[in-house]
Motif scaffolding. Structure first.
Motif, short mmCIF file in Angstrom:
data_model
loop_
_atom_site.label_atom_id
_atom_site.label_comp_id
_atom_site.label_asym_id
_atom_site.label_seq_id
_atom_site.Cartn_x
_atom_site.Cartn_y
_atom_site.Cartn_z
N GLY A 179 6.95 6.49 -9.92
CA GLY A 179 5.81 5.44 -10.50
C GLY A 179 5.95 3.96 -9.96
O GLY A 179 5.12 3.40 -9.61
N ALA A 180 7.17 3.57 -10.26
CA ALA A 180 7.47 2.13 -10.10
C ALA A 180 7.43 1.76 -8.48
O ALA A 180 6.93 0.79 -7.93
CB ALA A 180 9.11 1.90 -10.43
N LEU A 181 7.87 2.78 -7.60
CA LEU A 181 7.75 2.69 -6.26
C LEU A 181 6.57 2.27 -5.72
O LEU A 181 5.98 1.74 -4.91
CB LEU A 181 8.59 3.80 -5.28
CG LEU A 181 9.98 3.45 -5.59
CD1 LEU A 181 10.71 4.92 -5.09
CD2 LEU A 181 10.54 2.41 -5.01
N ARG A 182 5.32 3.06 -6.46
CA ARG A 182 4.10 3.12 -6.08
C ARG A 182 3.25 1.84 -6.19
O ARG A 182 2.59 1.28 -5.50
CB ARG A 182 3.15 4.16 -6.66
CG ARG A 182 3.56 5.48 -6.26
CD ARG A 182 2.72 6.52 -7.11
NE ARG A 182 3.13 7.85 -6.82
CZ ARG A 182 2.33 8.76 -7.20
NH1 ARG A 182 1.07 8.80 -8.16
NH2 ARG A 182 2.90 9.96 -6.68
N ALA A 183 4.18 0.70 -7.31
CA ALA A 183 3.60 -0.39 -7.60
C ALA A 183 3.90 -1.33 -6.60
O ALA A 183 3.70 -2.46 -6.70
CB ALA A 183 3.95 -0.73 -9.19
N LEU A 184 5.01 -1.19 -5.58
CA LEU A 184 5.40 -2.37 -4.80
C LEU A 184 3.92 -2.72 -4.34
O LEU A 184 3.41 -1.98 -3.53
CB LEU A 184 6.43 -1.51 -3.97
CG LEU A 184 7.90 -1.48 -4.52
CD1 LEU A 184 8.68 -0.83 -3.70
CD2 LEU A 184 8.47 -2.70 -5.16
N PRO A 185 4.19 -4.21 -3.90
CA PRO A 185 2.99 -4.77 -2.83
C PRO A 185 3.44 -4.33 -1.49
O PRO A 185 4.33 -5.03 -0.87
CB PRO A 185 3.24 -6.25 -3.17
CG PRO A 185 4.65 -6.38 -3.62
CD PRO A 185 5.13 -5.12 -4.25
N SER A 186 2.75 -3.64 -0.91
CA SER A 186 3.03 -2.91 0.45
C SER A 186 3.22 -4.25 1.42
O SER A 186 3.80 -4.08 2.42
CB SER A 186 2.07 -1.85 0.93
OG SER A 186 2.03 -0.79 -0.08
N LEU A 187 2.13 -5.05 1.46
CA LEU A 187 2.06 -6.02 2.38
C LEU A 187 3.06 -6.99 2.42
O LEU A 187 3.86 -7.31 3.42
CB LEU A 187 0.59 -6.72 2.48
CG LEU A 187 0.52 -7.87 3.61
CD1 LEU A 187 0.44 -6.82 5.14
CD2 LEU A 187 -1.07 -8.24 3.15
N GLY A 188 3.52 -7.14 1.14
CA GLY A 188 4.83 -8.20 1.01
C GLY A 188 5.80 -7.45 1.66
O GLY A 188 6.90 -8.16 2.32
N VAL A 189 6.08 -6.27 1.05
CA VAL A 189 7.24 -5.57 1.51
C VAL A 189 7.47 -5.42 3.13
O VAL A 189 8.39 -5.63 3.70
CB VAL A 189 7.32 -4.07 0.95
CG1 VAL A 189 8.70 -3.39 1.45
CG2 VAL A 189 7.67 -4.26 -0.71
N LEU A 190 6.24 -5.20 3.69
CA LEU A 190 6.12 -4.89 5.30
C LEU A 190 6.23 -6.22 5.95
O LEU A 190 7.40 -6.42 6.76
CB LEU A 190 4.56 -4.73 5.61
CG LEU A 190 4.65 -4.54 7.15
CD1 LEU A 190 5.36 -3.53 7.75
CD2 LEU A 190 3.02 -4.45 7.30
#
Length: 224
Positions: free
Chosen positions: A67-78
């Motif tokens: 559940g925590a991993l799904r909350a990561l901001p994808s664009l920022g991590v990319l």
């Protein structure tokens, strides 16, 4: 409303479906990026989930982490991975796949753990009494009974990846994200609507396929 009608006209024009930047190629690129992430997620999440679900060790922590991993901001991590990973800029498929995996693995892993955990202990104990090894219990008892739940997890994984793979265009890749990103860059909102429609169609088709598959893998004994 004019943008919508223009988008529909764009989609109905056969000329827009051909060429290296046509709709057909963009869809293939999108499916390619998504397929890599989903394949790796299933290869990692399924066996790990079966092992964790069978032993019961750390299953709660795994579900919470998912559940925590799904909350990561994808664009920022990319963006961060593209800058920090070796060859991240030269080979943008690497950071793109990593980001999609962060979304793809959790639903597969969590669904597999949950599916195996719901298998009755009486059934497992009966299998042990009949001389089944632990591997046989997993593959012949727990996996078939947990299959509908696992397919549901893969279904969630595929839908999330299809929707998020559009961000791959942000670091120079193709796919349907090109319509969204390029359209926003020049104020071409017809292009952004085209991209949104195509991603939605892909997601709906995938959802329908997995809906049928989920019914197909339901154990016949449970159906009755």
């Amino acid at each position: 409303m004019n943008y919508v009608s223009s988008a529909v006209a764009f989609l109905l024009d056969a000329a827009n479906w051909t060429g290296t930047s046509g709709i057909g190629m963009r869809m293939l690129e999108h499916l390619y990026y998504s397929g890599i992430a989903v394949a790796i997620a299933v290869a990692v999440g399924l066996p790990l989930g079966l092992a964790l679900g069978h032993t019961g060790t750390g299953s709660s922590a795994v579900i919470a982490l998912s559940g925590a991993l799904r909350a990561l901001p994808s664009l920022g991590v990319l963006t961060w991975l593209a800058l920090e990973l070796p060859l991240g800029v030269q080979i943008p498929l690497i950071p793109s796949t990593v980001v999609l995996l962060l979304l793809a693995v959790p639903p597969v892993l969590a669904a597999t753990v949950s599916g195996v955990a719901t298998v009755s202990n009486d059934v497992v104990d009966a299998a042990r009494a009949m001389g089944y090894s632990e591997t046989q219990i997993i593959t012949r008892i727990e996996l078939p009974l947990a299959a509908p739940t696992i397919v549901g997890g893969v279904r969630s994984c595929v839908l999330q990846v299809l929707a998020t793979a559009t961000i791959s265009a942000y670091i120079g890749l193709g796919g349907l994200g090109r319509y969204l990103l390029d359209g926003l860059a020049v104020g071409d909102y017809t292009s952004t609507i085209v991209g949104a429609i195509l991603v939605t169609v892909l997601a709906l088709v995938a959802d329908l396929v997995f809906s049928v598959l989920s019914t197909a893998v339901q154990p016949k004994g449970l159906n009755r």
